[in-house]
Enzyme design. Sequence first.
Site, PDB file in Angstrom:
ATOM      1  N   GLY A 248       0.831  -1.199   0.000  1.00 54.74           N
ATOM      2  CA  GLY A 248       0.000   0.000   0.000  1.00 54.74           C
ATOM      3  C   GLY A 248       0.866   1.249   0.000  1.00 54.74           C
TER       4      GLY A 248
ATOM      5  CD  GLN B  92       3.260   5.769   2.632  1.00 57.62           C
ATOM      6  OE1 GLN B  92       2.309   5.256   2.060  1.00 57.62           O
ATOM      7  NE2 GLN B  92       4.209   5.048   3.216  1.00 57.62           N
TER       8      GLN B  92
ATOM      9  CB  CYS C 155       4.823   2.201   7.418  1.00 55.63           C
ATOM     10  SG  CYS C 155       4.435   3.726   6.539  1.00 55.63           S
ATOM     11  CG  LEU C 156       6.521   0.954   1.408  1.00 55.02           C
ATOM     12  CD1 LEU C 156       5.856   1.266   0.070  1.00 55.02           C
ATOM     13  CD2 LEU C 156       7.755   0.091   1.193  1.00 55.02           C
TER      14      LEU C 156
ATOM     15  CG  HIS D 208      -1.024   1.577   7.236  1.00 52.80           C
ATOM     16  ND1 HIS D 208      -0.131   1.125   8.190  1.00 52.80           N
ATOM     17  CD2 HIS D 208      -0.286   2.286   6.351  1.00 52.80           C
ATOM     18  CE1 HIS D 208       1.085   1.561   7.890  1.00 52.80           C
ATOM     19  NE2 HIS D 208       1.023   2.267   6.766  1.00 52.80           N
ATOM     20  CD  GLU D 209      -1.220   2.603   2.691  1.00 51.36           C
ATOM     21  OE1 GLU D 209      -0.702   3.740   2.621  1.00 51.36           O
ATOM     22  OE2 GLU D 209      -0.553   1.591   2.963  1.00 51.36           O
TER      23      GLU D 209
ATOM     24  CG  HIS E 204       0.282   7.025   5.264  1.00 51.60           C
ATOM     25  ND1 HIS E 204       1.411   7.427   5.957  1.00 51.60           N
ATOM     26  CD2 HIS E 204       0.426   5.700   5.053  1.00 51.60           C
ATOM     27  CE1 HIS E 204       2.198   6.372   6.151  1.00 51.60           C
ATOM     28  NE2 HIS E 204       1.623   5.309   5.618  1.00 51.60           N
TER      29      HIS E 204
HETATM   30  C1  QAP Z   1       0.847  -0.865   4.999  1.00 46.81           C
HETATM   31  O1  QAP Z   1       3.020  -1.206   4.143  1.00 46.81           O
HETATM   32  C2  QAP Z   1       0.603  -2.136   5.768  1.00 46.81           C
HETATM   33  O2  QAP Z   1       9.620  -1.949   6.693  1.00 46.81           O
HETATM   34  C3  QAP Z   1       1.680  -1.053   3.743  1.00 46.81           C
HETATM   35  O3  QAP Z   1      11.647  -2.557   5.022  1.00 46.81           O
HETATM   36  C4  QAP Z   1       1.648  -3.029   6.081  1.00 46.81           C
HETATM   37  O4  QAP Z   1       3.670  -1.957   2.161  1.00 46.81           O
HETATM   38  C5  QAP Z   1      -0.645  -2.429   6.197  1.00 46.81           C
HETATM   39  C6  QAP Z   1       7.730  -2.400   3.623  1.00 46.81           C
HETATM   40  C7  QAP Z   1       1.391  -4.181   6.799  1.00 46.81           C
HETATM   41  C8  QAP Z   1      -0.884  -3.597   6.895  1.00 46.81           C
HETATM   42  C9  QAP Z   1       0.120  -4.462   7.185  1.00 46.81           C
HETATM   43  C10 QAP Z   1       8.036  -2.131   4.936  1.00 46.81           C
HETATM   44  C11 QAP Z   1       8.768  -2.718   2.761  1.00 46.81           C
HETATM   45  C12 QAP Z   1       6.367  -2.313   3.108  1.00 46.81           C
HETATM   46  C13 QAP Z   1       9.342  -2.205   5.395  1.00 46.81           C
HETATM   47  C14 QAP Z   1       3.967  -1.694   3.301  1.00 46.81           C
HETATM   48  C15 QAP Z   1      10.379  -2.513   4.520  1.00 46.81           C
HETATM   49  C16 QAP Z   1      10.089  -2.768   3.204  1.00 46.81           C
HETATM   50  C17 QAP Z   1       5.319  -1.828   3.833  1.00 46.81           C
HETATM   51 CO    CO Z   2       2.393   3.394   5.628  1.00 43.33          CO
END
Ligand code: QAP
Ligand code: CO
Length: 182
Positions: free
Chosen positions: A46, A51, A92-93, A134-135, A138
């Site tokens: 997401g 972001q 989270c990215l 979550h999004e 943001h």
């Molecule tokens: C939000 O997050 C989310 O730490 C989206 O080193 C995540 O795409 C909602 C990511 C989990 C619910 C559950 C995170 C990639 C990606 C990192 C993501 C990383 C590389 C996160």
């Molecule tokens: Co995020």
Amino acid sequence: MSLLTILEYPDLRLRKRAAPVTEVTDTLRNTIDDMLETMYAAPGIGLAATQVNIHKRLLVLDVSENKDTPLVFINPEIDVLDPEPLGYEEGCLSVPGYYDLVSRPRKIRVRALNRAGQSFDMEAEGLLAVCLQHEVDHLDGKLFVDYLSILKRQRIKAKLQKDRKRDERGDGKSAKDEHEAL
Ligand code: QAP
Ligand code: CO
């Protein structure tokens, strides 16, 4: 298409509240394609416009197994259908290398515009519901670390700031490698 730069916590631009999209144009559709490309490249499930330093109410996600189901939400509005909390290990990215348990309502309905500018709504449970909430957070300047204790948040902030300084110097392994080695 082009990859966009993802802002990282504690960047204050992640705290801005995004403004509603007033018109779904080809320019906006190009932004959507860049966001999808950036999300898939990361890789992530997401990405909210905030972001990538675009302060419009727009998000993309793909929670499918094969990463072949991109979803686009413009001006999303969430209604809670079942407030019973679902705990999920979130990441989270914008907070690379950190994951922690967050509880959110388990069932929601989201109403939004699609990339053609048409209104649609969908019910969501499980990972899709978690990711949508979550999004949308943001877009309101909120991050998953805001749901953690102050102590955990400060620890994550200090580590990310240290990582950033080391990345600027260019020595050592990447911050992400080190976290994964822990
Ligand atoms: C939000 O997050 C989310 O730490 C989206 O080193 C995540 O795409 C909602 C990511 C989990 C619910 C559950 C995170 C990639 C990606 C990192 C993501 C990383 C590389 C996160
Ligand atoms: Co995020």
